[in-house]
Motif scaffolding. Structure first.
Motif, PDB file in Angstrom:
ATOM      1  N   VAL A  71       0.826  -1.202   0.000  1.00 44.62           N
ATOM      2  CA  VAL A  71       0.000   0.000   0.000  1.00 44.62           C
ATOM      3  C   VAL A  71       0.865   1.258   0.000  1.00 44.62           C
ATOM      4  O   VAL A  71       0.589   2.214  -0.740  1.00 44.62           O
ATOM      5  N   TRP A  72       1.952   1.273   0.791  1.00 42.20           N
ATOM      6  CA  TRP A  72       2.803   2.464   0.848  1.00 42.20           C
ATOM      7  C   TRP A  72       3.606   2.617  -0.436  1.00 42.20           C
ATOM      8  O   TRP A  72       3.824   3.732  -0.906  1.00 42.20           O
ATOM      9  N   ARG A  73       4.051   1.511  -1.006  1.00 41.44           N
ATOM     10  CA  ARG A  73       4.766   1.591  -2.298  1.00 41.44           C
ATOM     11  C   ARG A  73       3.871   2.213  -3.359  1.00 41.44           C
ATOM     12  O   ARG A  73       4.305   3.070  -4.132  1.00 41.44           O
ATOM     13  N   GLU A  74       2.603   1.774  -3.378  1.00 38.43           N
ATOM     14  CA  GLU A  74       1.687   2.307  -4.383  1.00 38.43           C
ATOM     15  C   GLU A  74       1.437   3.794  -4.179  1.00 38.43           C
ATOM     16  O   GLU A  74       1.372   4.568  -5.143  1.00 38.43           O
ATOM     17  N   LEU A  75       1.304   4.210  -2.922  1.00 38.26           N
ATOM     18  CA  LEU A  75       1.074   5.630  -2.666  1.00 38.26           C
ATOM     19  C   LEU A  75       2.290   6.461  -3.073  1.00 38.26           C
ATOM     20  O   LEU A  75       2.139   7.562  -3.623  1.00 38.26           O
ATOM     21  N   ARG A  99      13.306   1.421  -6.901  1.00 37.35           N
ATOM     22  CA  ARG A  99      13.485   1.708  -5.478  1.00 37.35           C
ATOM     23  C   ARG A  99      14.125   3.085  -5.271  1.00 37.35           C
ATOM     24  O   ARG A  99      13.712   3.847  -4.394  1.00 37.35           O
ATOM     25  N   LYS A 100      15.130   3.402  -6.073  1.00 35.48           N
ATOM     26  CA  LYS A 100      15.832   4.678  -5.939  1.00 35.48           C
ATOM     27  C   LYS A 100      14.877   5.842  -6.137  1.00 35.48           C
ATOM     28  O   LYS A 100      14.927   6.837  -5.396  1.00 35.48           O
ATOM     29  N   VAL A 101      13.993   5.729  -7.099  1.00 34.03           N
ATOM     30  CA  VAL A 101      13.036   6.795  -7.382  1.00 34.03           C
ATOM     31  C   VAL A 101      12.042   6.937  -6.235  1.00 34.03           C
ATOM     32  O   VAL A 101      11.699   8.053  -5.820  1.00 34.03           O
ATOM     33  N   LEU A 102      11.589   5.817  -5.699  1.00 33.70           N
ATOM     34  CA  LEU A 102      10.641   5.859  -4.592  1.00 33.70           C
ATOM     35  C   LEU A 102      11.279   6.478  -3.348  1.00 33.70           C
ATOM     36  O   LEU A 102      10.635   7.235  -2.619  1.00 33.70           O
ATOM     37  N   LYS A 103      12.552   6.174  -3.120  1.00 41.18           N
ATOM     38  CA  LYS A 103      13.231   6.770  -1.958  1.00 41.18           C
ATOM     39  C   LYS A 103      13.397   8.275  -2.136  1.00 41.18           C
ATOM     40  O   LYS A 103      13.207   9.044  -1.188  1.00 41.18           O
ATOM     41  N   GLU A 104      13.743   8.702  -3.343  1.00 42.38           N
ATOM     42  CA  GLU A 104      13.859  10.139  -3.613  1.00 42.38           C
ATOM     43  C   GLU A 104      12.505  10.825  -3.414  1.00 42.38           C
ATOM     44  O   GLU A 104      12.429  11.945  -2.897  1.00 42.38           O
ATOM     45  N   THR A 105      11.438  10.151  -3.828  1.00 38.25           N
ATOM     46  CA  THR A 105      10.093  10.700  -3.643  1.00 38.25           C
ATOM     47  C   THR A 105       9.783  10.882  -2.164  1.00 38.25           C
ATOM     48  O   THR A 105       9.290  11.934  -1.739  1.00 38.25           O
ATOM     49  N   PHE A 106      10.093   9.864  -1.364  1.00 37.33           N
ATOM     50  CA  PHE A 106       9.822   9.899   0.069  1.00 37.33           C
ATOM     51  C   PHE A 106      10.565  11.040   0.755  1.00 37.33           C
ATOM     52  O   PHE A 106      10.037  11.685   1.661  1.00 37.33           O
ATOM     53  N   THR A 107      11.795  11.288   0.333  1.00 37.81           N
ATOM     54  CA  THR A 107      12.630  12.280   1.019  1.00 37.81           C
ATOM     55  C   THR A 107      12.523  13.686   0.433  1.00 37.81           C
ATOM     56  O   THR A 107      12.954  14.645   1.073  1.00 37.81           O
ATOM     57  N   HIS A 108      11.949  13.820  -0.760  1.00 40.27           N
ATOM     58  CA  HIS A 108      11.891  15.135  -1.414  1.00 40.27           C
ATOM     59  C   HIS A 108      10.536  15.823  -1.312  1.00 40.27           C
ATOM     60  O   HIS A 108      10.453  17.049  -1.392  1.00 40.27           O
ATOM     61  N   TYR A 109       9.467  15.031  -1.148  1.00 39.36           N
ATOM     62  CA  TYR A 109       8.136  15.625  -1.163  1.00 39.36           C
ATOM     63  C   TYR A 109       7.389  15.313   0.139  1.00 39.36           C
ATOM     64  O   TYR A 109       7.207  14.139   0.477  1.00 39.36           O
ATOM     65  N   PRO A 110       6.946  16.316   0.864  1.00 36.93           N
ATOM     66  CA  PRO A 110       6.124  16.039   2.040  1.00 36.93           C
ATOM     67  C   PRO A 110       4.771  15.489   1.589  1.00 36.93           C
ATOM     68  O   PRO A 110       4.254  15.885   0.556  1.00 36.93           O
ATOM     69  N   PHE A 111       4.234  14.555   2.357  1.00 37.46           N
ATOM     70  CA  PHE A 111       2.919  14.017   2.013  1.00 37.46           C
ATOM     71  C   PHE A 111       2.202  13.614   3.293  1.00 37.46           C
ATOM     72  O   PHE A 111       2.821  13.357   4.329  1.00 37.46           O
TER      73      PHE A 111
END
Length: 203
Positions: A71-75, A99-111
């Motif tokens: 669920v978190w990967r999809e979000l 994975r690299k893109v998802l990690k950058e997403t997690f650390t670059h954009y507040p959600f």
């Protein structure tokens, strides 16, 4: 983080000591950017998947925790897509799964993520029961939305959209489209459909 503190305050008042899953803006995302970055993205889910989660705080989940759960990967994939879509191009889906893109997403954009129901971990509540619960707690949901003041609300299911839509004044007319816009409040809605415990987006 002012918004998370305000969410905690209304949750403590609402649940009166009962265990619940705390939610809001993820602490490991750049929370300090929440009021400066646009669009501000809020994901709205139905409820926790298990009673074992009661007492946990979604906001404390780090990337390693999220990457292990579908669920978190999809979000995170949807968050990347939203933040990197332009008028002329959309991201390559194969890139989004890296994975690299998802990690950058997690650390670059507040959600932010919130559950409609926070204190029942069934994960299988029917749409009718979910709407009944929401009607009884409309003011509580409205308070959360007012605190977070999102630009885009990603609703995990049409039933979730109906609930969120009725909590925002004025609501908009419902339709079969996966993309909806509340012009009066300047809020975009995106609808995710969920089938057989698989989260799928219709765009």
């Amino acid at each position: 983080m002012v918004e998370n503190k305000e969410l905690d305050k209304i949750c403590m008042k609402h649940f009166q000591g009962r265990p619940y899953v705390a939610d809001g803006i993820f602490y490991s995302s750049p929370t300090e950017l929440w009021n400066y970055i646009h669009p501000k993205v809020l994901f709205v889910l139905k409820q926790p998947n298990s009673d074992e989660l009661l007492g946990e705080d979604y906001r404390e989940y780090d990337f390693e925790t999220c990457i292990r759960e579908q669920v978190w990967r999809e979000l995170l994939k949807r968050l990347y897509g939203i933040m990197n879509t332009t008028q002329s191009a959309v991201p390559d889906y194969t890139k989004i799964t890296e994975r690299k893109v998802l990690k950058e997403t997690f650390t670059h954009y507040p959600f932010a993520v919130i559950n409609i129901i926070k204190d029942i971990g069934a994960g299988i509540t029917s749409t009718a029961e979910l709407k009944k619960y929401a009607i009884e707690n409309t003011h509580f949901l409205k308070e959360q939305l007012d605190i977070l003041h999102p630009d885009i609300i990603v609703c995990c299911g049409n039933g979730v959209f109906d609930i969120v839509n009725q909590s925002i004044t004025p609501p908009i007319e419902s339709s079969g489209n996966w993309l909806k816009y509340n012009a009066a409040r300047n809020i975009i809605f995106l609808i995710l459909t969920i089938r057989e415990n698989q989260m799928q987006i219709t765009f």
